[in-house]
Every structure is written in structure tokens, then in C-alpha cells.
Design an enzyme around this catalytic site. Structure first.
Site, PDB file in Angstrom:
ATOM      1  N   TYR A 172       0.845  -1.204   0.000  1.00 52.53           N
ATOM      2  CA  TYR A 172       0.000   0.000   0.000  1.00 52.53           C
ATOM      3  C   TYR A 172       0.876   1.249   0.000  1.00 52.53           C
ATOM      4  O   TYR A 172       0.737   2.117  -0.867  1.00 52.53           O
ATOM      5  CB  TYR A 172      -0.909  -0.043   1.223  1.00 52.53           C
ATOM      6  CG  TYR A 172      -1.929   1.070   1.296  1.00 52.53           C
ATOM      7  CD1 TYR A 172      -3.044   1.079   0.459  1.00 52.53           C
ATOM      8  CD2 TYR A 172      -1.786   2.110   2.215  1.00 52.53           C
ATOM      9  CE1 TYR A 172      -3.996   2.101   0.537  1.00 52.53           C
ATOM     10  CE2 TYR A 172      -2.732   3.128   2.303  1.00 52.53           C
ATOM     11  CZ  TYR A 172      -3.828   3.119   1.457  1.00 52.53           C
ATOM     12  OH  TYR A 172      -4.760   4.133   1.539  1.00 52.53           O
ATOM     13  N   ARG A 217     -11.774  -0.969   9.102  1.00 54.72           N
ATOM     14  CA  ARG A 217     -10.776  -0.090   9.711  1.00 54.72           C
ATOM     15  C   ARG A 217     -11.164   0.246  11.142  1.00 54.72           C
ATOM     16  O   ARG A 217     -12.298   0.003  11.555  1.00 54.72           O
ATOM     17  CB  ARG A 217     -10.601   1.158   8.833  1.00 54.72           C
ATOM     18  CG  ARG A 217      -9.636   0.883   7.706  1.00 54.72           C
ATOM     19  CD  ARG A 217      -9.721   1.899   6.598  1.00 54.72           C
ATOM     20  NE  ARG A 217     -10.764   1.578   5.640  1.00 54.72           N
ATOM     21  CZ  ARG A 217     -11.030   2.297   4.559  1.00 54.72           C
ATOM     22  NH1 ARG A 217     -10.336   3.375   4.305  1.00 54.72           N
ATOM     23  NH2 ARG A 217     -11.988   1.939   3.720  1.00 54.72           N
TER      24      ARG A 217
HETATM   25  N1  NAD Z   1     -10.608   6.434   3.986  1.00 56.67           N
HETATM   26  C1  NAD Z   1      -9.404   6.760   4.380  1.00 56.67           C
HETATM   27  O1  NAD Z   1      -9.181   7.005   5.580  1.00 56.67           O
HETATM   28  C2  NAD Z   1      -8.280   6.915   3.397  1.00 56.67           C
HETATM   29  C3  NAD Z   1      -7.041   7.362   3.885  1.00 56.67           C
HETATM   30  C4  NAD Z   1      -5.993   7.511   2.996  1.00 56.67           C
HETATM   31  C5  NAD Z   1      -6.176   7.258   1.652  1.00 56.67           C
HETATM   32  N2  NAD Z   1      -7.381   6.817   1.215  1.00 56.67           N
HETATM   33  C6  NAD Z   1      -7.481   6.499  -0.225  1.00 56.67           C
HETATM   34  O2  NAD Z   1      -8.728   6.910  -0.746  1.00 56.67           O
HETATM   35  C7  NAD Z   1      -9.189   5.947  -1.711  1.00 56.67           C
HETATM   36  C8  NAD Z   1     -10.563   5.466  -1.312  1.00 56.67           C
HETATM   37  O3  NAD Z   1     -10.495   4.876  -0.013  1.00 56.67           O
HETATM   38  P1  NAD Z   1     -11.789   4.344   0.734  1.00 56.67           P
HETATM   39  O4  NAD Z   1     -11.591   4.593   2.154  1.00 56.67           O
HETATM   40  O5  NAD Z   1     -12.985   4.851   0.053  1.00 56.67           O
HETATM   41  O6  NAD Z   1     -11.619   2.775   0.463  1.00 56.67           O
HETATM   42  P2  NAD Z   1     -12.692   1.724  -0.053  1.00 56.67           P
HETATM   43  O7  NAD Z   1     -12.070   0.388   0.031  1.00 56.67           O
HETATM   44  O8  NAD Z   1     -13.994   1.922   0.641  1.00 56.67           O
HETATM   45  O9  NAD Z   1     -12.887   2.154  -1.563  1.00 56.67           O
HETATM   46  C9  NAD Z   1     -11.998   1.794  -2.580  1.00 56.67           C
HETATM   47  C10 NAD Z   1     -12.828   1.353  -3.772  1.00 56.67           C
HETATM   48  O10 NAD Z   1     -11.959   1.007  -4.858  1.00 56.67           O
HETATM   49  C11 NAD Z   1     -12.395  -0.205  -5.447  1.00 56.67           C
HETATM   50  N3  NAD Z   1     -11.229  -0.826  -6.057  1.00 56.67           N
HETATM   51  C12 NAD Z   1     -10.121  -1.317  -5.455  1.00 56.67           C
HETATM   52  N4  NAD Z   1      -9.256  -1.783  -6.370  1.00 56.67           N
HETATM   53  C13 NAD Z   1      -9.826  -1.570  -7.582  1.00 56.67           C
HETATM   54  C14 NAD Z   1      -9.422  -1.824  -8.910  1.00 56.67           C
HETATM   55  N5  NAD Z   1      -8.246  -2.412  -9.192  1.00 56.67           N
HETATM   56  N6  NAD Z   1     -10.252  -1.480  -9.926  1.00 56.67           N
HETATM   57  C15 NAD Z   1     -11.457  -0.902  -9.678  1.00 56.67           C
HETATM   58  N7  NAD Z   1     -11.891  -0.633  -8.426  1.00 56.67           N
HETATM   59  C16 NAD Z   1     -11.083  -0.963  -7.392  1.00 56.67           C
HETATM   60  C17 NAD Z   1     -12.982  -0.992  -4.281  1.00 56.67           C
HETATM   61  O11 NAD Z   1     -13.870  -2.014  -4.670  1.00 56.67           O
HETATM   62  C18 NAD Z   1     -13.667   0.115  -3.477  1.00 56.67           C
HETATM   63  O12 NAD Z   1     -14.988   0.304  -3.898  1.00 56.67           O
HETATM   64  C19 NAD Z   1      -8.150   4.851  -1.760  1.00 56.67           C
HETATM   65  O13 NAD Z   1      -7.302   5.071  -2.849  1.00 56.67           O
HETATM   66  C20 NAD Z   1      -7.397   5.011  -0.472  1.00 56.67           C
HETATM   67  O14 NAD Z   1      -6.078   4.571  -0.566  1.00 56.67           O
HETATM   68  C21 NAD Z   1      -8.437   6.631   2.055  1.00 56.67           C
END
Ligand code: NAD
Length: 342
Positions: A172, A217
Site C-alpha cells: 500500500y 478499519r
Molecule cells: N478512507 C481513508 O481514511 C483513506 C485514507 C488515505 C487514503 N485513502 C485512499 O482513498 C481511496 C478510497 O479509499 P476508501 O476509504 O474509500 O476505500 P474503499 O475500500 O472503501 O474504496 C476503494 C474502492 O476502490 C475499489 N477498487 C479497489 N481496487 C480496484 C481496482 N483495481 N479497480 C477498480 N476498483 C477498485 C474498491 O472495490 C472500493 O470500492 C483509496 O485510494 C485510499 O487509498 C483513504
């Protein structure tokens, strides 16, 4: 199906805070990768509230149909269930919001190659697409994890990071670092209008909606454990800290980073700088849920960051943004939502 009242109320708050951008959003076509996930689905809802056109791409590995099914059938919304790393799109979209990536640590450790592919192959594929069609902005969802176990707290964007290349979190952390480098290089070499959000821990309704306590989480995990009167599992002695940002603040920050003029090529931390230990978080959730659960201590995972707190001066200055929702208020709403769903 319609959105529940708790989310509806929060969406209205975000919308009110983004009214200055309504003419840029209305009628534009947005590609949202990871749109069925936690953050992505809130983004789709905000875009929909401004009458934007939305193509949502998601392979559903960690997202949930229930996050977006209320948009199915609308003329301005379409969903492509596919992997971002091998996706071909023919439309000329105006904006790309690239969120697709598993974000829950136990879940990305279970899917290391998928996580690397989404970040590296997926980001390259989306950048190539954006370059071909000349987008207005390419917003990339990066993470505080690019700093690893940071030695400078609060952590500014200029901090280079302290990341273990072969640690359990590296698919990651290093995946996001490589993806940032791709974005930066496409900006340098091809003048692609990329903007990078370094997102710090965000929570709220829909966080890990379909993941159970094993993969959810920490905020979701503790709330479920507390509501089910099971022990709250704290890693180590719980003195490690995190800074939690409520969803409405995060989404407002992401939209501002995408739409405020003259920020191409910029990297900006978006998060809340209210720092709390994980043990304090567990106790607060016990109190807010009136739970009789105990706290159990488990061994600290390797490379678990000791402190996490963003320096957000750049966001305050460039975006005229700051987080407004304190942890107690945000947790109240999240608990209320989880209870209404179960
Ligand atoms: N929520 C947080 O606290 C947080 C913190 C830091 C970074 N982020 C970043 O924000 C983004 C969204 O995070 P989130 O919390 O909504 O996570 P999440 O897991 O709820 O959402 C990620 C989405 O991406 C989809 N996905 C994953 N791999 C894929 C692929 N190869 N092709 C198509 N779809 C794919 C998943 O099915 C999911 O719906 C991510 O990139 C994450 O790294 C989130």
C-alpha cells in the site's frame, strides 16, 4: 431506493460548502474510480447533487453495491464493473477522480498484488487515458501512509517518509508512493493537470460498509465490537496515535483540491489534526455506545506507525479549507448510522 436521512443531511452540508463551484460541476462529466467505496460513493453523491454526469468504475473488491445502488437507473450515472488496470473508456470526460484501491490494512495485506496493481498499473492506465483526452483535472487519492512511521509530527507535505520497502504495509505505502511518482512525472513530462491529495484517516457512514470486524478499519471495527458487546481489540498498549477526519470535511477538502484554480502539480495533506491515542479512541467509543465491552490488547503489527498527525497549513492556505467536525460529533453520527443499518 433513497439515501438515508443521516447521509442526506451531511450531503447538504457538503453541498452548501461547495456552492461556489456549482457551475464548474453541473453538466461536466466525471470519471470516479473506486466510486462504490467509502469516499468514492460520497463523491458520486455530491456530484449527483450538483447535476453532474458520472461514470463510476469499480471492481467491487472492497466497495459495496449498497453505497451507490440508489443512483442506478439515473440518466446522469453509469457504472462500469471493471478493474482500473485494464479498463478502456471511450468517453471524453472532463475530470478524473482516481480513488480505486483497497484501503483497509488487513484487506490490502490479504490482496497484495491486487493492491500494487491498482496503484501502479491502474494509475498508469488512468493517467494515459487522461492524457489522451486532455482532462481539466486528474485528482489522485494518495495517503498519509506515504510518510510511513513519520519522525516529524505534525507531518508536512515536504517530509520524505520513513517507509519499509518490504514490510507488511509496503504494497500500500510503496504502491501509493509509486503512483504519486507516476502522477508527478506525467505532470512534469506531459503537463497533465494532476493534483494529489494525501488523505489522513477518514471515517463516517459507509466506512467499510460490507467488511466485517476482521477487515474493517479501526473506527468501524471498534463501533461494531462495542455494539455487539465484544472486546475492543487494541493493538500494542494503545499509545499509538491517529488523527481522524469526518467524511464531510474530507469530501469538501477533496473537491476544493480538484476545483480551486492554479493547483496543478500540487500535493496537499487533507485530514484533521486532532490527535488521539487508539486507547483513548476505544474508551470514547465505549462511552458513546454505552457499551459494557472490555478492551483486549493484542500484539502490535509490524511497522504500525507510532504517531499520525497532518500539518494542514497548506490546505488551509491554498484551499481556504479546515476541518470543522470534532471527533465526538463525527463518532456520534457514525454510530447512529451503523445502528440504523443493523
Ligand atoms: N478512507 C481513508 O481514511 C483513506 C485514507 C488515505 C487514503 N485513502 C485512499 O482513498 C481511496 C478510497 O479509499 P476508501 O476509504 O474509500 O476505500 P474503499 O475500500 O472503501 O474504496 C476503494 C474502492 O476502490 C475499489 N477498487 C479497489 N481496487 C480496484 C481496482 N483495481 N479497480 C477498480 N476498483 C477498485 C474498491 O472495490 C472500493 O470500492 C483509496 O485510494 C485510499 O487509498 C483513504
Amino acid at each position: 431506493m433513497s439515501i438515508d436521512a443521516i447521509i442526506r443531511k451531511d450531503l447538504d452540508i457538503i453541498r452548501d460548502n461547495l456552492l461556489e463551484f456549482k457551475d464548474k460541476i453541473r453538466g461536466s462529466l466525471f470519471l470516479v474510480t473506486g466510486g462504490a467505496g467509502f469516499l468514492g460513493s460520497w463523491i458520486c453523491d455530491v456530484l449527483n447533487s450538483f447535476d453532474a454526469n458520472i461514470i463510476c468504475v469499480d471492481n467491487m473488491i472492497s466497495g459495496s453495491e449498497s453505497n451507490i445502488s440508489h443512483l442506478y437507473g439515473q440518466e446522469n450515472f453509469s457504472i462500469i464493473k471493471n478493474d482500473v488496470s485494464n479498463l478502456t473508456i471511450s468517453e471524453n470526460v472532463d475530470y478524473v477522480i482516481h480513488m480505486a484501491c483497497i484501503a483497509s490494512p488487513p484487506m490490502y495485506q490479504k490482496h497484495p498484488i491486487e493492491t500494487l496493481n491498482a496503484n501502479i498499473l491502474g494509475t498508469k492506465n488512468m493517467l494515459d487515458f487522461a492524457k489522451r483526452i486532455k482532462v481539466k483535472t486528474f485528482l489522485f487519492a494518495s495517503t498519509s501512509e506515504v510518510y510511513g512511521d513519520a519522525k516529524i509530527i505534525p507531518t508536512p507535505e515536504s517530509y520524505c517518509g520513513n517507509v519499509n520497502l518490504f514490510g507488511p504495509r509496503s504494497v500500500y505505502d510503496e504502491g501509493k508512493r509509486a503512483a504519486e511518482l507516476y502522477c508527478y512525472s506525467y505532470h512534469k513530462q506531459f503537463h497533465l493537470p494532476i493534483r494529489i491529495a494525501r488523505i489522513f484517516n477518514t471515517y463516517g457512514p459507509r466506512l467499510d460498509a460490507k467488511l466485517n470486524t476482521q477487515y474493517g478499519r479501526v473506527v468501524t471495527k471498534f463501533i461494531y465490537q462495542a455494539l455487539k458487546h465484544r472486546p475492543l481489540t487494541v493493538y500494542g498498549d494503545g499509545t499509538q496515535t491517529r488523527s481522524f477526519c469526518y467524511i464531510t470535511d474530507q469530501i469538501e477538502g477533496l473537491f476544493k483540491l480538484m476545483l480551486v484554480p492554479e493547483l496543478d502539480g500540487k500535493v496537499i495533506n487533507i485530514g484533521n489534526d486532532e490527535e488521539i491515542t487508539i486507547l483513548e479512541l476505544a474508551k470514547l467509543i465505549l462511552k458513546l455506545t454505552n457499551s459494557k465491552s472490555e478492551i483486549s490488547f493484542e500484539s502490535l503489527p509490524e511497522n504500525d506507525p507510532k504517531r499520525r498527525k497532518p500539518k494542514i497549513n497548506k490546505a488551509k492556505r491554498s484551499l481556504r479549507w479546515k476541518p470543522k467536525i470534532d471527533l465526538k460529533t463525527g463518532l456520534h453520527k457514525t454510530i447512529e448510522w451503523i445502528m440504523s443499518e443493523n
